[in-house]
Design an enzyme around this catalytic site. Structure first.
Site, short mmCIF file in Angstrom:
data_model
loop_
_atom_site.label_atom_id
_atom_site.label_comp_id
_atom_site.label_asym_id
_atom_site.label_seq_id
_atom_site.Cartn_x
_atom_site.Cartn_y
_atom_site.Cartn_z
N ASP A 33 -11.70 -10.90 0.04
CA ASP A 33 -12.91 -11.15 0.82
C ASP A 33 -14.01 -10.27 0.23
OD1 ASP A 33 -12.38 -8.55 1.90
OD2 ASP A 33 -11.43 -9.40 3.66
N GLU B 52 -5.72 -10.68 -1.03
CA GLU B 52 -6.44 -10.52 0.24
C GLU B 52 -7.95 -10.55 -0.01
OE1 GLU B 52 -5.04 -7.22 2.65
OE2 GLU B 52 -3.06 -7.28 1.68
N GLU C 67 0.80 -1.23 0.00
CA GLU C 67 0.00 0.00 0.00
C GLU C 67 0.84 1.29 0.00
OE1 GLU C 67 -2.90 -0.13 3.13
OE2 GLU C 67 -3.57 -2.15 2.60
N ASN D 292 2.21 -4.82 -3.46
CA ASN D 292 0.82 -5.08 -3.12
C ASN D 292 0.07 -3.77 -2.90
OD1 ASN D 292 -0.96 -7.38 -2.53
ND2 ASN D 292 -1.14 -6.51 -0.48
N HIS E 48 -10.25 -6.57 -1.64
CA HIS E 48 -11.27 -6.46 -0.60
C HIS E 48 -12.51 -5.88 -1.27
CE1 HIS E 48 -8.55 -7.49 2.61
NE2 HIS E 48 -7.71 -6.54 2.26
#
Length: 379
Positions: A295, A293, A171, A213, A261
Site C-alpha cells: 500500500d 502487503e 517480522e 516475511n 508498506h
C-alpha cells in the site's frame, strides 16, 4: 475497523454520497454499476504472476462492492487476520478456523489462488493488537515452543491442497537487523524457533510455498542483510518429505515476502535501483520474491489527499508493479487491502498521523489515479 464513521473523518475521503465531496485527482465515475471499474482487471494483466489482495470476510458482510471487486478484479485472496494466532487459537485448547475457511471458500468460488499469512508473529511495537494471546505468553518456554510447532502443523495441514502459499514467520527482525526478542524468540533464545516453525510447515504440506516475511527491508540495509543471511540458512537447510509417494529432500524456504508498506510523500520513496539490487540478492539464492502487503500512504489534511500526492502515489504503485514484472522470480503482488473504506491505515489514525488514502480505490470504490497506473505497469 469501525464501520459507518461520519464523512467528516474519513481518511482519504473521496466521492462520498453522504458528503457530496470529490477528492482531488480522483477518476470520474463513468460506471455502469456501483461496483464497476474501467478496463481489464489486474488479475487479467498479471502474465504468470498473481495480483491479489488481503481479505476479511467480515468486510464482505453487507458490503456488496467489497466482495464483488475482491472476487472479480484480483487473482488471489490472502487471510488478512484469519490465520493469525489470536484468531485461530483465541483460547486454550480451542482452534477457530471460521475466518480462514471463509476466505478459502471465497477464493474457491471466484476461481482464485488462496494464500495464508502470518502464522508466527509477535509485533513488539503493537502489543495492543494481541496477536499472541496472553495464555500463550504465560506458557513455559518449552511448552510455548511446542505450542508454536503444533499451531503451524495444524493450520498448514488444514489448508494443504487449498492454499498455494503460507507466510510462516513474519517480522522477526528489528530495524538494526537483530532478532526481535518476542514471545517466540524467548522459547529458544535464538533463530532456532524460526527453523523449527519452517520445518513443521514443510512436513505438514511438502509442496506448499513457504515464505519468510519482513517490513522495511526493500532496500539494502542492516535489516535486509540479516534477512538475507537467515534466508540463506533456511534455503540451505533441507528436510526429508514424501511427495506423491516418493521420498525427497526439500529446502525449508521457497521465498521471501517484502511487505512494501510504502510512503508517497515528497522525497520519501527509496531508489528503484537500490530495491532492484536488493531483490536480486534474494533471487540469486534461488528464492522467489513477492510484494506481500503493498500500500502507499500519502499526506492528508482534514482527511483529504491532494492531487499532487495522488499522482505521486500512482507513480509509486507503478514502480513497484514494474519491479515485480521485470524480476523473473517475482511471483506477484498482494495489496494490503484495495479500498480506503477498509484499511489498516485508517484503523490506526494515531499511528499514521497526517497520512492515509493508501489504497487503489477510495472509500466509495472509485478508482484513484493509482488504479490506472498499476494496470499500465502490469501490461
Amino acid at each position: 475497523m469501525k464501520r459507518g464513521r461520519p464523512c467528516a473523518i474519513l481518511v482519504g475521503a473521496a466521492i462520498a454520497a453522504a458528503c457530496g465531496t470529490v477528492e482531488p485527482g480522483a477518476s470520474p465515475s463513468n460506471r455502469a454499476g456501483p461496483c464497476d471499474l474501467a478496463g481489464p482487471p489486474p488479475r487479467d494483466l498479471a502474465e504468470g504472476r498473481t495480483i491479489g489482495t488481503a481479505y476479511r470476510s467480515v468486510f464482505a458482510d453487507g458490503d456488496r462492492c467489497y466482495a464483488e471487486i475482491a472476487g472479480r478484479d484480483f487473482g488471489s485472496l490472502t487471510t488478512e487476520i484469519g490465520t493469525m494466532t489470536n484468531t485461530v487459537a483465541p483460547t486454550p485448547g480451542r482452534f477457530d478456523f471460521r475466518e480462514a475457511d471463509a476466505v478459502a471458500d471465497a477464493a474457491r468460488r471466484n476461481h482464485q489462488d488462496f494464500q495464508i499469512h502470518s502464522l508466527i508473529w509477535d509485533p513488539l511495537d503493537q502489543q495492543v493488537w494481541g496477536i499472541v494471546p496472553e495464555y500463550v505468553r504465560a506458557l513455559p518456554d518449552a511448552q510455548r515452543h511446542r505450542f508454536m510447532t503444533d499451531l503451524v502443523t495444524k493450520v498448514v495441514s488444514r489448508y494443504a491442497g487449498r492454499a498455494s502459499t503460507v507466510t510462516v514467520v513474519n517480522e522477526p527482525f528489528d530495524q538494526r537487523g537483530g532478532l526481535q526478542h518476542n514471545a517466540w524468540w524467548r522459547s529458544t533464545s535464538s533463530d532456532e524457533y524460526i527453523v523449527e516453525a519452517f520445518r513443521a510447515a514443510r512436513l505438514a504440506a511438502p509442496t506448499m510455498k513457504l515464505l519468510l516475511n519482513e517490513h522495511s527491508s526493500e532496500t539494502i540495509s542492516d535489516k535486509s542483510n540479516a534477512l538475507l543471511a537467515l534466508s540463506k540458512k533456511l534455503r540451505d537447510t533441507t528436510v526429508e518429505v514424501n511427495v506423491d509417494g516418493k521420498t525427497e529432500r526439500r529446502p525449508l524456504l521457497d521465498g521471501v515476502g517484502f511487505q512494501a508498506h510504502m510512503l508517497g510523500g515528497p522525497d520519501q520513496q527509496p531508489r528503484t535501483e537500490d530495491m532492484r539490487a536488493n531483490l536480486k540478492r534474494f533471487t540469486d539464492l534461488g528464492l522467489d520474491v513477492r510484494f506481500t502487503e503493498l500500500d502507499v500512504r500519502i499526506p492528508t489534511k482534514d482527511g483529504r489527499a491532494g492531487a499532487e500526492d495522488l499522482q505521486r502515489q500512482a507513480r509509486v504503485y507503478a514502480t513497484m508493479a514494474g519491479l515485480c514484472r521485470e524480476t523473473a522470480r517475482c511471483t506477484g503482488i498482494t495489496f494490503w487491502g484495495f479500498t480506503d473504506r477498509h484499511s489498516w491505515i485508517t484503523d490506526y489514525p494515531a499511528t499514521f498521523s497526517g497520512y492515509g488514502s493508501a489504497n487503489l480505490l477510495d472509500a466509495d470504490y472509485r478508482a484513484k489515479p493509482a488504479w490506472d497506473s498499476l494496470r499500465s505497469a502490469l501490461r
